[in-house]
Each structure stands twice: as C-alpha cells, then as structure tokens.
Write an enzyme that holds these catalytic residues in place. Sequence first.
Site, PDB file in Angstrom:
ATOM      1  N   SER A  62       0.795  -1.238   0.000  1.00 55.94           N
ATOM      2  CA  SER A  62       0.000   0.000   0.000  1.00 55.94           C
ATOM      3  C   SER A  62       0.824   1.283   0.000  1.00 55.94           C
ATOM      4  O   SER A  62       0.254   2.357  -0.160  1.00 55.94           O
ATOM      5  CB  SER A  62      -0.953   0.010   1.185  1.00 55.94           C
ATOM      6  OG  SER A  62      -2.025  -0.842   0.907  1.00 55.94           O
ATOM      7  N   LYS A  65       0.216   3.294  -2.978  1.00 55.74           N
ATOM      8  CA  LYS A  65      -0.976   4.147  -3.132  1.00 55.74           C
ATOM      9  C   LYS A  65      -0.600   5.626  -3.181  1.00 55.74           C
ATOM     10  O   LYS A  65      -1.320   6.429  -3.761  1.00 55.74           O
ATOM     11  CB  LYS A  65      -1.965   3.867  -1.990  1.00 55.74           C
ATOM     12  CG  LYS A  65      -2.554   2.447  -2.046  1.00 55.74           C
ATOM     13  CD  LYS A  65      -3.373   2.125  -0.796  1.00 55.74           C
ATOM     14  CE  LYS A  65      -3.926   0.709  -0.815  1.00 55.74           C
ATOM     15  NZ  LYS A  65      -4.580   0.331   0.444  1.00 55.74           N
ATOM     16  N   TYR A 189      -3.989  -2.593 -10.102  1.00 51.00           N
ATOM     17  CA  TYR A 189      -3.875  -2.440  -8.646  1.00 51.00           C
ATOM     18  C   TYR A 189      -2.968  -3.524  -8.045  1.00 51.00           C
ATOM     19  O   TYR A 189      -2.063  -3.235  -7.254  1.00 51.00           O
ATOM     20  CB  TYR A 189      -5.272  -2.465  -8.004  1.00 51.00           C
ATOM     21  CG  TYR A 189      -5.232  -2.450  -6.497  1.00 51.00           C
ATOM     22  CD1 TYR A 189      -4.927  -1.280  -5.802  1.00 51.00           C
ATOM     23  CD2 TYR A 189      -5.461  -3.614  -5.764  1.00 51.00           C
ATOM     24  CE1 TYR A 189      -4.865  -1.270  -4.419  1.00 51.00           C
ATOM     25  CE2 TYR A 189      -5.407  -3.602  -4.377  1.00 51.00           C
ATOM     26  CZ  TYR A 189      -5.105  -2.433  -3.716  1.00 51.00           C
ATOM     27  OH  TYR A 189      -5.028  -2.435  -2.339  1.00 51.00           O
ATOM     28  N   TYR A 241      -4.472   3.593   8.153  1.00 46.16           N
ATOM     29  CA  TYR A 241      -5.812   3.014   8.332  1.00 46.16           C
ATOM     30  C   TYR A 241      -6.390   3.407   9.688  1.00 46.16           C
ATOM     31  O   TYR A 241      -6.278   4.558  10.088  1.00 46.16           O
ATOM     32  CB  TYR A 241      -5.767   1.478   8.159  1.00 46.16           C
ATOM     33  CG  TYR A 241      -5.077   1.065   6.905  1.00 46.16           C
ATOM     34  CD1 TYR A 241      -5.572   1.472   5.668  1.00 46.16           C
ATOM     35  CD2 TYR A 241      -3.938   0.280   6.920  1.00 46.16           C
ATOM     36  CE1 TYR A 241      -4.936   1.102   4.492  1.00 46.16           C
ATOM     37  CE2 TYR A 241      -3.299  -0.092   5.747  1.00 46.16           C
ATOM     38  CZ  TYR A 241      -3.802   0.326   4.548  1.00 46.16           C
ATOM     39  OH  TYR A 241      -3.177  -0.026   3.397  1.00 46.16           O
ATOM     40  N   VAL A 259       1.182  -3.674   3.763  1.00 51.49           N
ATOM     41  CA  VAL A 259       1.179  -4.968   4.461  1.00 51.49           C
ATOM     42  C   VAL A 259       2.427  -5.817   4.178  1.00 51.49           C
ATOM     43  O   VAL A 259       2.594  -6.874   4.777  1.00 51.49           O
ATOM     44  CB  VAL A 259      -0.106  -5.803   4.211  1.00 51.49           C
ATOM     45  CG1 VAL A 259      -1.325  -5.160   4.817  1.00 51.49           C
ATOM     46  CG2 VAL A 259      -0.300  -6.108   2.738  1.00 51.49           C
TER      47      VAL A 259
HETATM   48  N1  GLU Z   1      -2.327  -5.322  -1.743  1.00 51.60           N
HETATM   49  C1  GLU Z   1      -2.873  -5.188  -0.429  1.00 51.60           C
HETATM   50  C2  GLU Z   1      -4.373  -5.414  -0.469  1.00 51.60           C
HETATM   51  O1  GLU Z   1      -5.003  -4.915  -1.333  1.00 51.60           O
HETATM   52  C3  GLU Z   1      -2.560  -3.838   0.101  1.00 51.60           C
HETATM   53  C4  GLU Z   1      -2.973  -3.631   1.535  1.00 51.60           C
HETATM   54  C5  GLU Z   1      -1.916  -2.918   2.341  1.00 51.60           C
HETATM   55  O2  GLU Z   1      -0.742  -2.910   2.011  1.00 51.60           O
HETATM   56  O3  GLU Z   1      -2.273  -2.333   3.368  1.00 51.60           O
HETATM   57  O4  GLU Z   1      -4.930  -6.073   0.346  1.00 51.60           O
END
Ligand code: GLU
Length: 311
Positions: A62, A65, A189, A241, A259
């Site tokens: 993430s 992002k 994505y 988050y 993650v």
């Molecule tokens: N590729 C992970 C997902 O979509 C990203 C989530 C993350 O890194 O927090 O679940």
Amino acid sequence: MLDTLIADIAARMATAPDRGQVARYIPELAKVSPAHFGIAVVTADGREHVAGDADLSFSIQSVSKVFALVEALQAHGERVWQRVGREPSGSAFNSIIQLELEQGRPRNPFINAGAIAVTDLIAEGNEPREGIGAILRLVRSLAGDDTINVDGAVAYSEAATGFRNAALANYMRSFGMIAGPVETTLQVYFHQCAIAMSCRQLARAGRFLMHAGRCPTSGKPIVSPERARRIAALMLTCGHYDASGEFAFEVGLPAKSGVGGGILAIAPGRASIAVWSPGLSPQGNSLLGTKALEELSRAMGWNVFNPPPAC
Ligand code: GLU
C-alpha cells in the site's frame, strides 16, 4: 549522530522478541521471514543514512498508493476528488461497510477501496500493462533507479486470492464510481502493490515530498507545493488506516504503510525515511517499523508540529 542513532535502532529491532505477524492473506507474503529490519534516511542535504536490511527488496504494497495518487493527480487533476474523499475512515484497510452507506465513494485514497478508485482513473482506456507502466515509470524516476520492478509472483499470488478487493471493485462499479472494466483495474492495482523496492530506493522515491514537491536533483516541480502539502496531509490522517490517529500521536509525521511491512515517512524540510519489518500489528501496519519511527522522530525532534527553522 544520525548514523549512530539508526544503527542503534536497527540493532534493537533485530533482536526484538515481539515482531508482529506477517501478512498471511497473500500467500507469497506469508513466506517472508519476520526477522528482517531495515531503515534508510535521506536528509535534506541529500545524504543517505542506512542500517540493517536497507538494501533488501520487499513488497511495497500500500505504500504504492501514494505514487498512484501522484500519477492520477498528474493525469486527471482535481477530477480525482470526484471519485474519492479526504476523510480518515476509522475502518480496516479492506472494509466494505462504509461504501454502502456513502454510495460507493470511498473515504480516502489510501484505504483499499479508495486506492482501487484512484487506480481505475489511471487504468481508464488503457491495457493493464500501460497503467502499470505509468506507475512504474513514475516510481523509477522519483527514485532515480530504472532497476525497480514488479514482483510477478506477488502480483499473481494477490490476484489469485484478492476476493475482497474484487468485491470492493465490483461494488463501486455498481455505483458507477469506477468506470472499469473491473478486471483491468484490479490487474493494475495488484501489480502496483507488488512493486518491489528496498528501503534505500523507497526513501529516495519520497524525497520530493520532503522538498515541497520539487525533484531533489533538478529542482523542477513534480507536484505543486500545494499538492505536496495535501498528499502529506492525507498521509498523516489516513496513511495507517484505523491506526492513523495513534501514529500521528506517537510519531507526528505523514507516512504510508503497506502490508509488506514497509513504511514511507516524511519529515518536511528534513528527511525522507523508509523502514521495513514484515511483522504487522493487528491493523496491518509494520510493528517494529512503527516503533523505529517513534524512536527516530522523538530522538531527532522530527514531527510536523516542530517544523525546521527554514520552513
Ligand atoms: N495489496 C494489499 C491489499 O489490497 C494492500 C494492503 C496494504 O498494504 O495495506 O490487500
């Protein structure tokens, strides 16, 4: 001083008994050892300070992002905000609950739903490889490193098990919040999340945010100062988050976690910092990465509420 400090932090983190849990819902990430810890700090004068596994590649997940948001803002400008909000969600990264209540418009670009909506703008009218190529080109140019690439095994692993993300994308499609095709958007994505980078490469890629949007080498704007400020504001309020408030409370820096165990943190005017330790907290943020940033920010007095004199 900084070299000694991060060497001490890395030594402490290497032997910390409580390391969190590696992400298990993406099978390829479950294979990564929780024993790793790396840190890289690029300071405003361009110097690089590294310790631990700073040159080992990991899945940025993430953290991507942030780069996808930059790419979408460059390509579509303010239109991005028709698709996605700017409020913390207070929910888990992959939550679907708010989407129904808020007619399919995700709260912010850093929860999964919001990131998928942003990626949909990048994917719009393109083949998956063109969308992935656009994000990868941006990341490579920000880091000044053309060797950065997507880990195909991680992308495949997530695509094979990404049922929740598929649900989020289809649900948003039903509200017309993403233009689709859903398959293309998800491919882009999953591949952006599977970009592999080391702490050193990631800290380099974050330099423009420490310099109010300017490229550290050419001085040219990558984003305007206002856009850099807004991206940093979203990182501070939404980058962790449902643990974003706690992170702001303890660290006080704009940051984005993934993650894979990586975190990119920005001390405006002072440093771009990347940490990596694969074990996660229950909210999906690197446990030791967060601890390391707490120690570093406290020892250096780096937080956005204590700006550098020149700013
Ligand atoms: N590729 C992970 C997902 O979509 C990203 C989530 C993350 O890194 O927090 O679940």
